[in-house]
Write a protein that holds these residues in place. Sequence first.
Motif, mmCIF file in Angstrom:
data_model
loop_
_atom_site.group_PDB
_atom_site.id
_atom_site.type_symbol
_atom_site.label_atom_id
_atom_site.label_comp_id
_atom_site.label_asym_id
_atom_site.label_seq_id
_atom_site.Cartn_x
_atom_site.Cartn_y
_atom_site.Cartn_z
ATOM 1 N N LEU A 44 0.830 -1.197 0.000
ATOM 2 C CA LEU A 44 0.000 0.000 0.000
ATOM 3 C C LEU A 44 0.866 1.249 0.000
ATOM 4 C CD1 LEU A 44 -2.685 -1.059 2.651
ATOM 5 C CD2 LEU A 44 -2.766 -1.354 0.163
ATOM 6 N N GLU A 45 0.251 2.354 -0.361
ATOM 7 C CA GLU A 45 0.942 3.639 -0.301
ATOM 8 C C GLU A 45 0.780 4.226 1.097
ATOM 9 O OE1 GLU A 45 2.745 5.315 -2.493
ATOM 10 O OE2 GLU A 45 2.629 3.742 -4.009
ATOM 11 N N PHE A 46 1.883 4.609 1.717
ATOM 12 C CA PHE A 46 1.826 5.191 3.056
ATOM 13 C C PHE A 46 2.342 6.619 3.006
ATOM 14 C CE2 PHE A 46 2.209 0.612 3.790
ATOM 15 C CZ PHE A 46 1.121 0.404 4.622
ATOM 16 N N ASP A 47 1.863 7.418 3.965
ATOM 17 C CA ASP A 47 2.256 8.820 4.047
ATOM 18 C C ASP A 47 3.766 8.918 4.256
ATOM 19 O OD1 ASP A 47 2.585 11.491 4.464
ATOM 20 O OD2 ASP A 47 1.215 11.642 6.174
ATOM 21 N N LYS A 48 4.428 9.592 3.349
ATOM 22 C CA LYS A 48 5.878 9.719 3.447
ATOM 23 C C LYS A 48 6.310 10.543 4.665
ATOM 24 C CE LYS A 48 6.732 9.228 -1.513
ATOM 25 N NZ LYS A 48 7.304 9.866 -2.721
ATOM 26 N N SER A 216 8.782 3.084 3.883
ATOM 27 C CA SER A 216 9.407 2.968 2.566
ATOM 28 C C SER A 216 10.669 2.110 2.633
ATOM 29 C CB SER A 216 9.742 4.358 2.017
ATOM 30 O OG SER A 216 10.611 5.044 2.915
ATOM 31 N N ASN A 246 1.930 -4.792 5.055
ATOM 32 C CA ASN A 246 0.968 -3.693 5.107
ATOM 33 C C ASN A 246 0.356 -3.548 6.499
ATOM 34 O OD1 ASN A 246 1.264 -2.880 2.406
ATOM 35 N ND2 ASN A 246 -0.155 -4.467 1.700
#
Length: 598
Positions: A44-48, A216, A246
């Motif tokens: 999943l995309e996570f807040d950088k 990341s 995830n």
Amino acid sequence: RAAAESCETEQTIMVSSYGIAAGASAAVCCYYLVRELKKCQGFLEFDKDAKSGGELVAEVLQAHGIKHLFVLSGGHVAPVYCAAEALGIEVVDVRHEVTSVFAADAAWRLTGRPGVACVTAGPGVTNTVTAVQNAKMAESAVVVLGGATGTILKGRGSLQDIDHMSLMKSIVKWSTTCNCVADIVPAVRKALHVCQSGIPGPVFVELPTDLLYPPSTVIQNVGKMMPRGRSLFTLLLQAFIHRHTNNLFVRASPSPREAPLPVEHQPPSAHAVERTHALLAASLRPVLIIGSQSMQQQSSVGGLVAAVQALGVPVYTMGMARGLLGAPHADLPAPDGRQLLFRHKRADALKQADVVVLAGAVLDFRLQYGAAINPKAKLVVVNKSWANTMMNRPATVSVVGDPALLVMGLAERKQDARWPQHLPWLHHLRDADAAQEQRIRGMAGEEAAGLLNPLQVCLAVNGALTAESVLVLDGGDFVGTAAYCLRPRKALGWLDPGVFGTLGVGAGFALGAHAALPSALIWIMYGDGAFGFSVAELDTFVRHKVPVICVIGNDAGWTQILREQQTLLGRPTACELAHTDYHLVGEGFGAKGFVISQ
């Protein structure tokens, strides 16, 4: 007919309700199924900008007033100490993990804030075991943050992967492991609370390394290990890895900036205070022994000192309570002419006493399991632990609660300035104390066959102490001699290992003392055997600019053991060392070395 129609209507409503509920349940199940399937399909995309687990740990420590973090570097926990330094927490890196826990122990004893050590996985954790057990027996509030292999690699042969929890649970007050990033803040907050609550003690928090680095970084490293192929097994394994990774990050983490949980201290019951007060008021030869547990509320030490002076009964101190009344009361009478604090001939005093109050001291080997006390004496034992109040000998009054609060409660109930019937007893103890002091000074003047007389050395050190000095004791025979001669100039100016009798505490305790009291001049009284346990920490003193004086009593042996072993077994086996040039060892680490031969 009306009844039948009514019944049919209710059944219709019930069927409709069941249908709605079933439909809602199916919808919810579909939602969660789709969500879990998405986790399996890829990362999943996570807040950088989301905080890493290491940053969360550091922020919790900062919110709880932790000013120092004692560490030995290791990749598993590097995000923790890097984030701590970025927040202004001083990171003190040592040469052996056991030193980090000893330092955390001393920091707690002198400040009342939990001491925190951070060590890497496997051998990093196992190297702390002796210091953790020492902290447990000394009742020190210490938090050990231990690294661990990544959650997905546990039990798969990863580097330094062991079962930390089974190892540590028997020697800590509480332990836990974190399974996702959202677990970190509650776990560290609870650890900082539990270690101080009730009877203080060490706690252990396991921090798997994949929870500490940014998402990341973790995803990148996991991606390198992802199996390739299109077989059913490979696809299922890929789905499992995606979902597991995830799940480490999807849950929101609680705020790390919440205020610390309140720590309560159990006061003794009013009835217990009244009974103890009555025994002291009726006594002719009372003795008050104050132990280390009375010093655990550092903010109330001043109140404890005032209470002891107001009570006016003879006092002997043990462990951290040494120096309680400061140098004026160690060397000179109290303002009204009564000396209250005594150092010598305690065994004789206890054999003659008619009332003995143990405030935070226990009837262990140091008091001959209770046999040191007059069997006819009234005995009051006050301790935070019920088991300790019952140890080895039944007490006349057993009090579960904070011993310092009991002493202060006694002072509040005392009406007269002094109990006049105690005056002859105080004079007797003063004369015995002075006679023993004179005897020690006489022995210090004796020649020692071309070597230094250790009594003379220790008396010289005592003469050099100031109000800012902190004494650390680490050794056997030489330290036993020092205990007769050295007089701390203030409360909380004495550090020894405690009941566990651990050798090797010296350097760690000195680092913790410097962290707690940066303006203090720290003296370590080392036996030459004990010095070998932490000699490499001279490098730590030099690198961190710690003002410490190490006095090494070099008698080339484990002499405390040698004396009895030679008498009982007729051999010095394994007890002989060499007259090593330790001053040159110190200079090799960048310290200044002196050898004193006269």
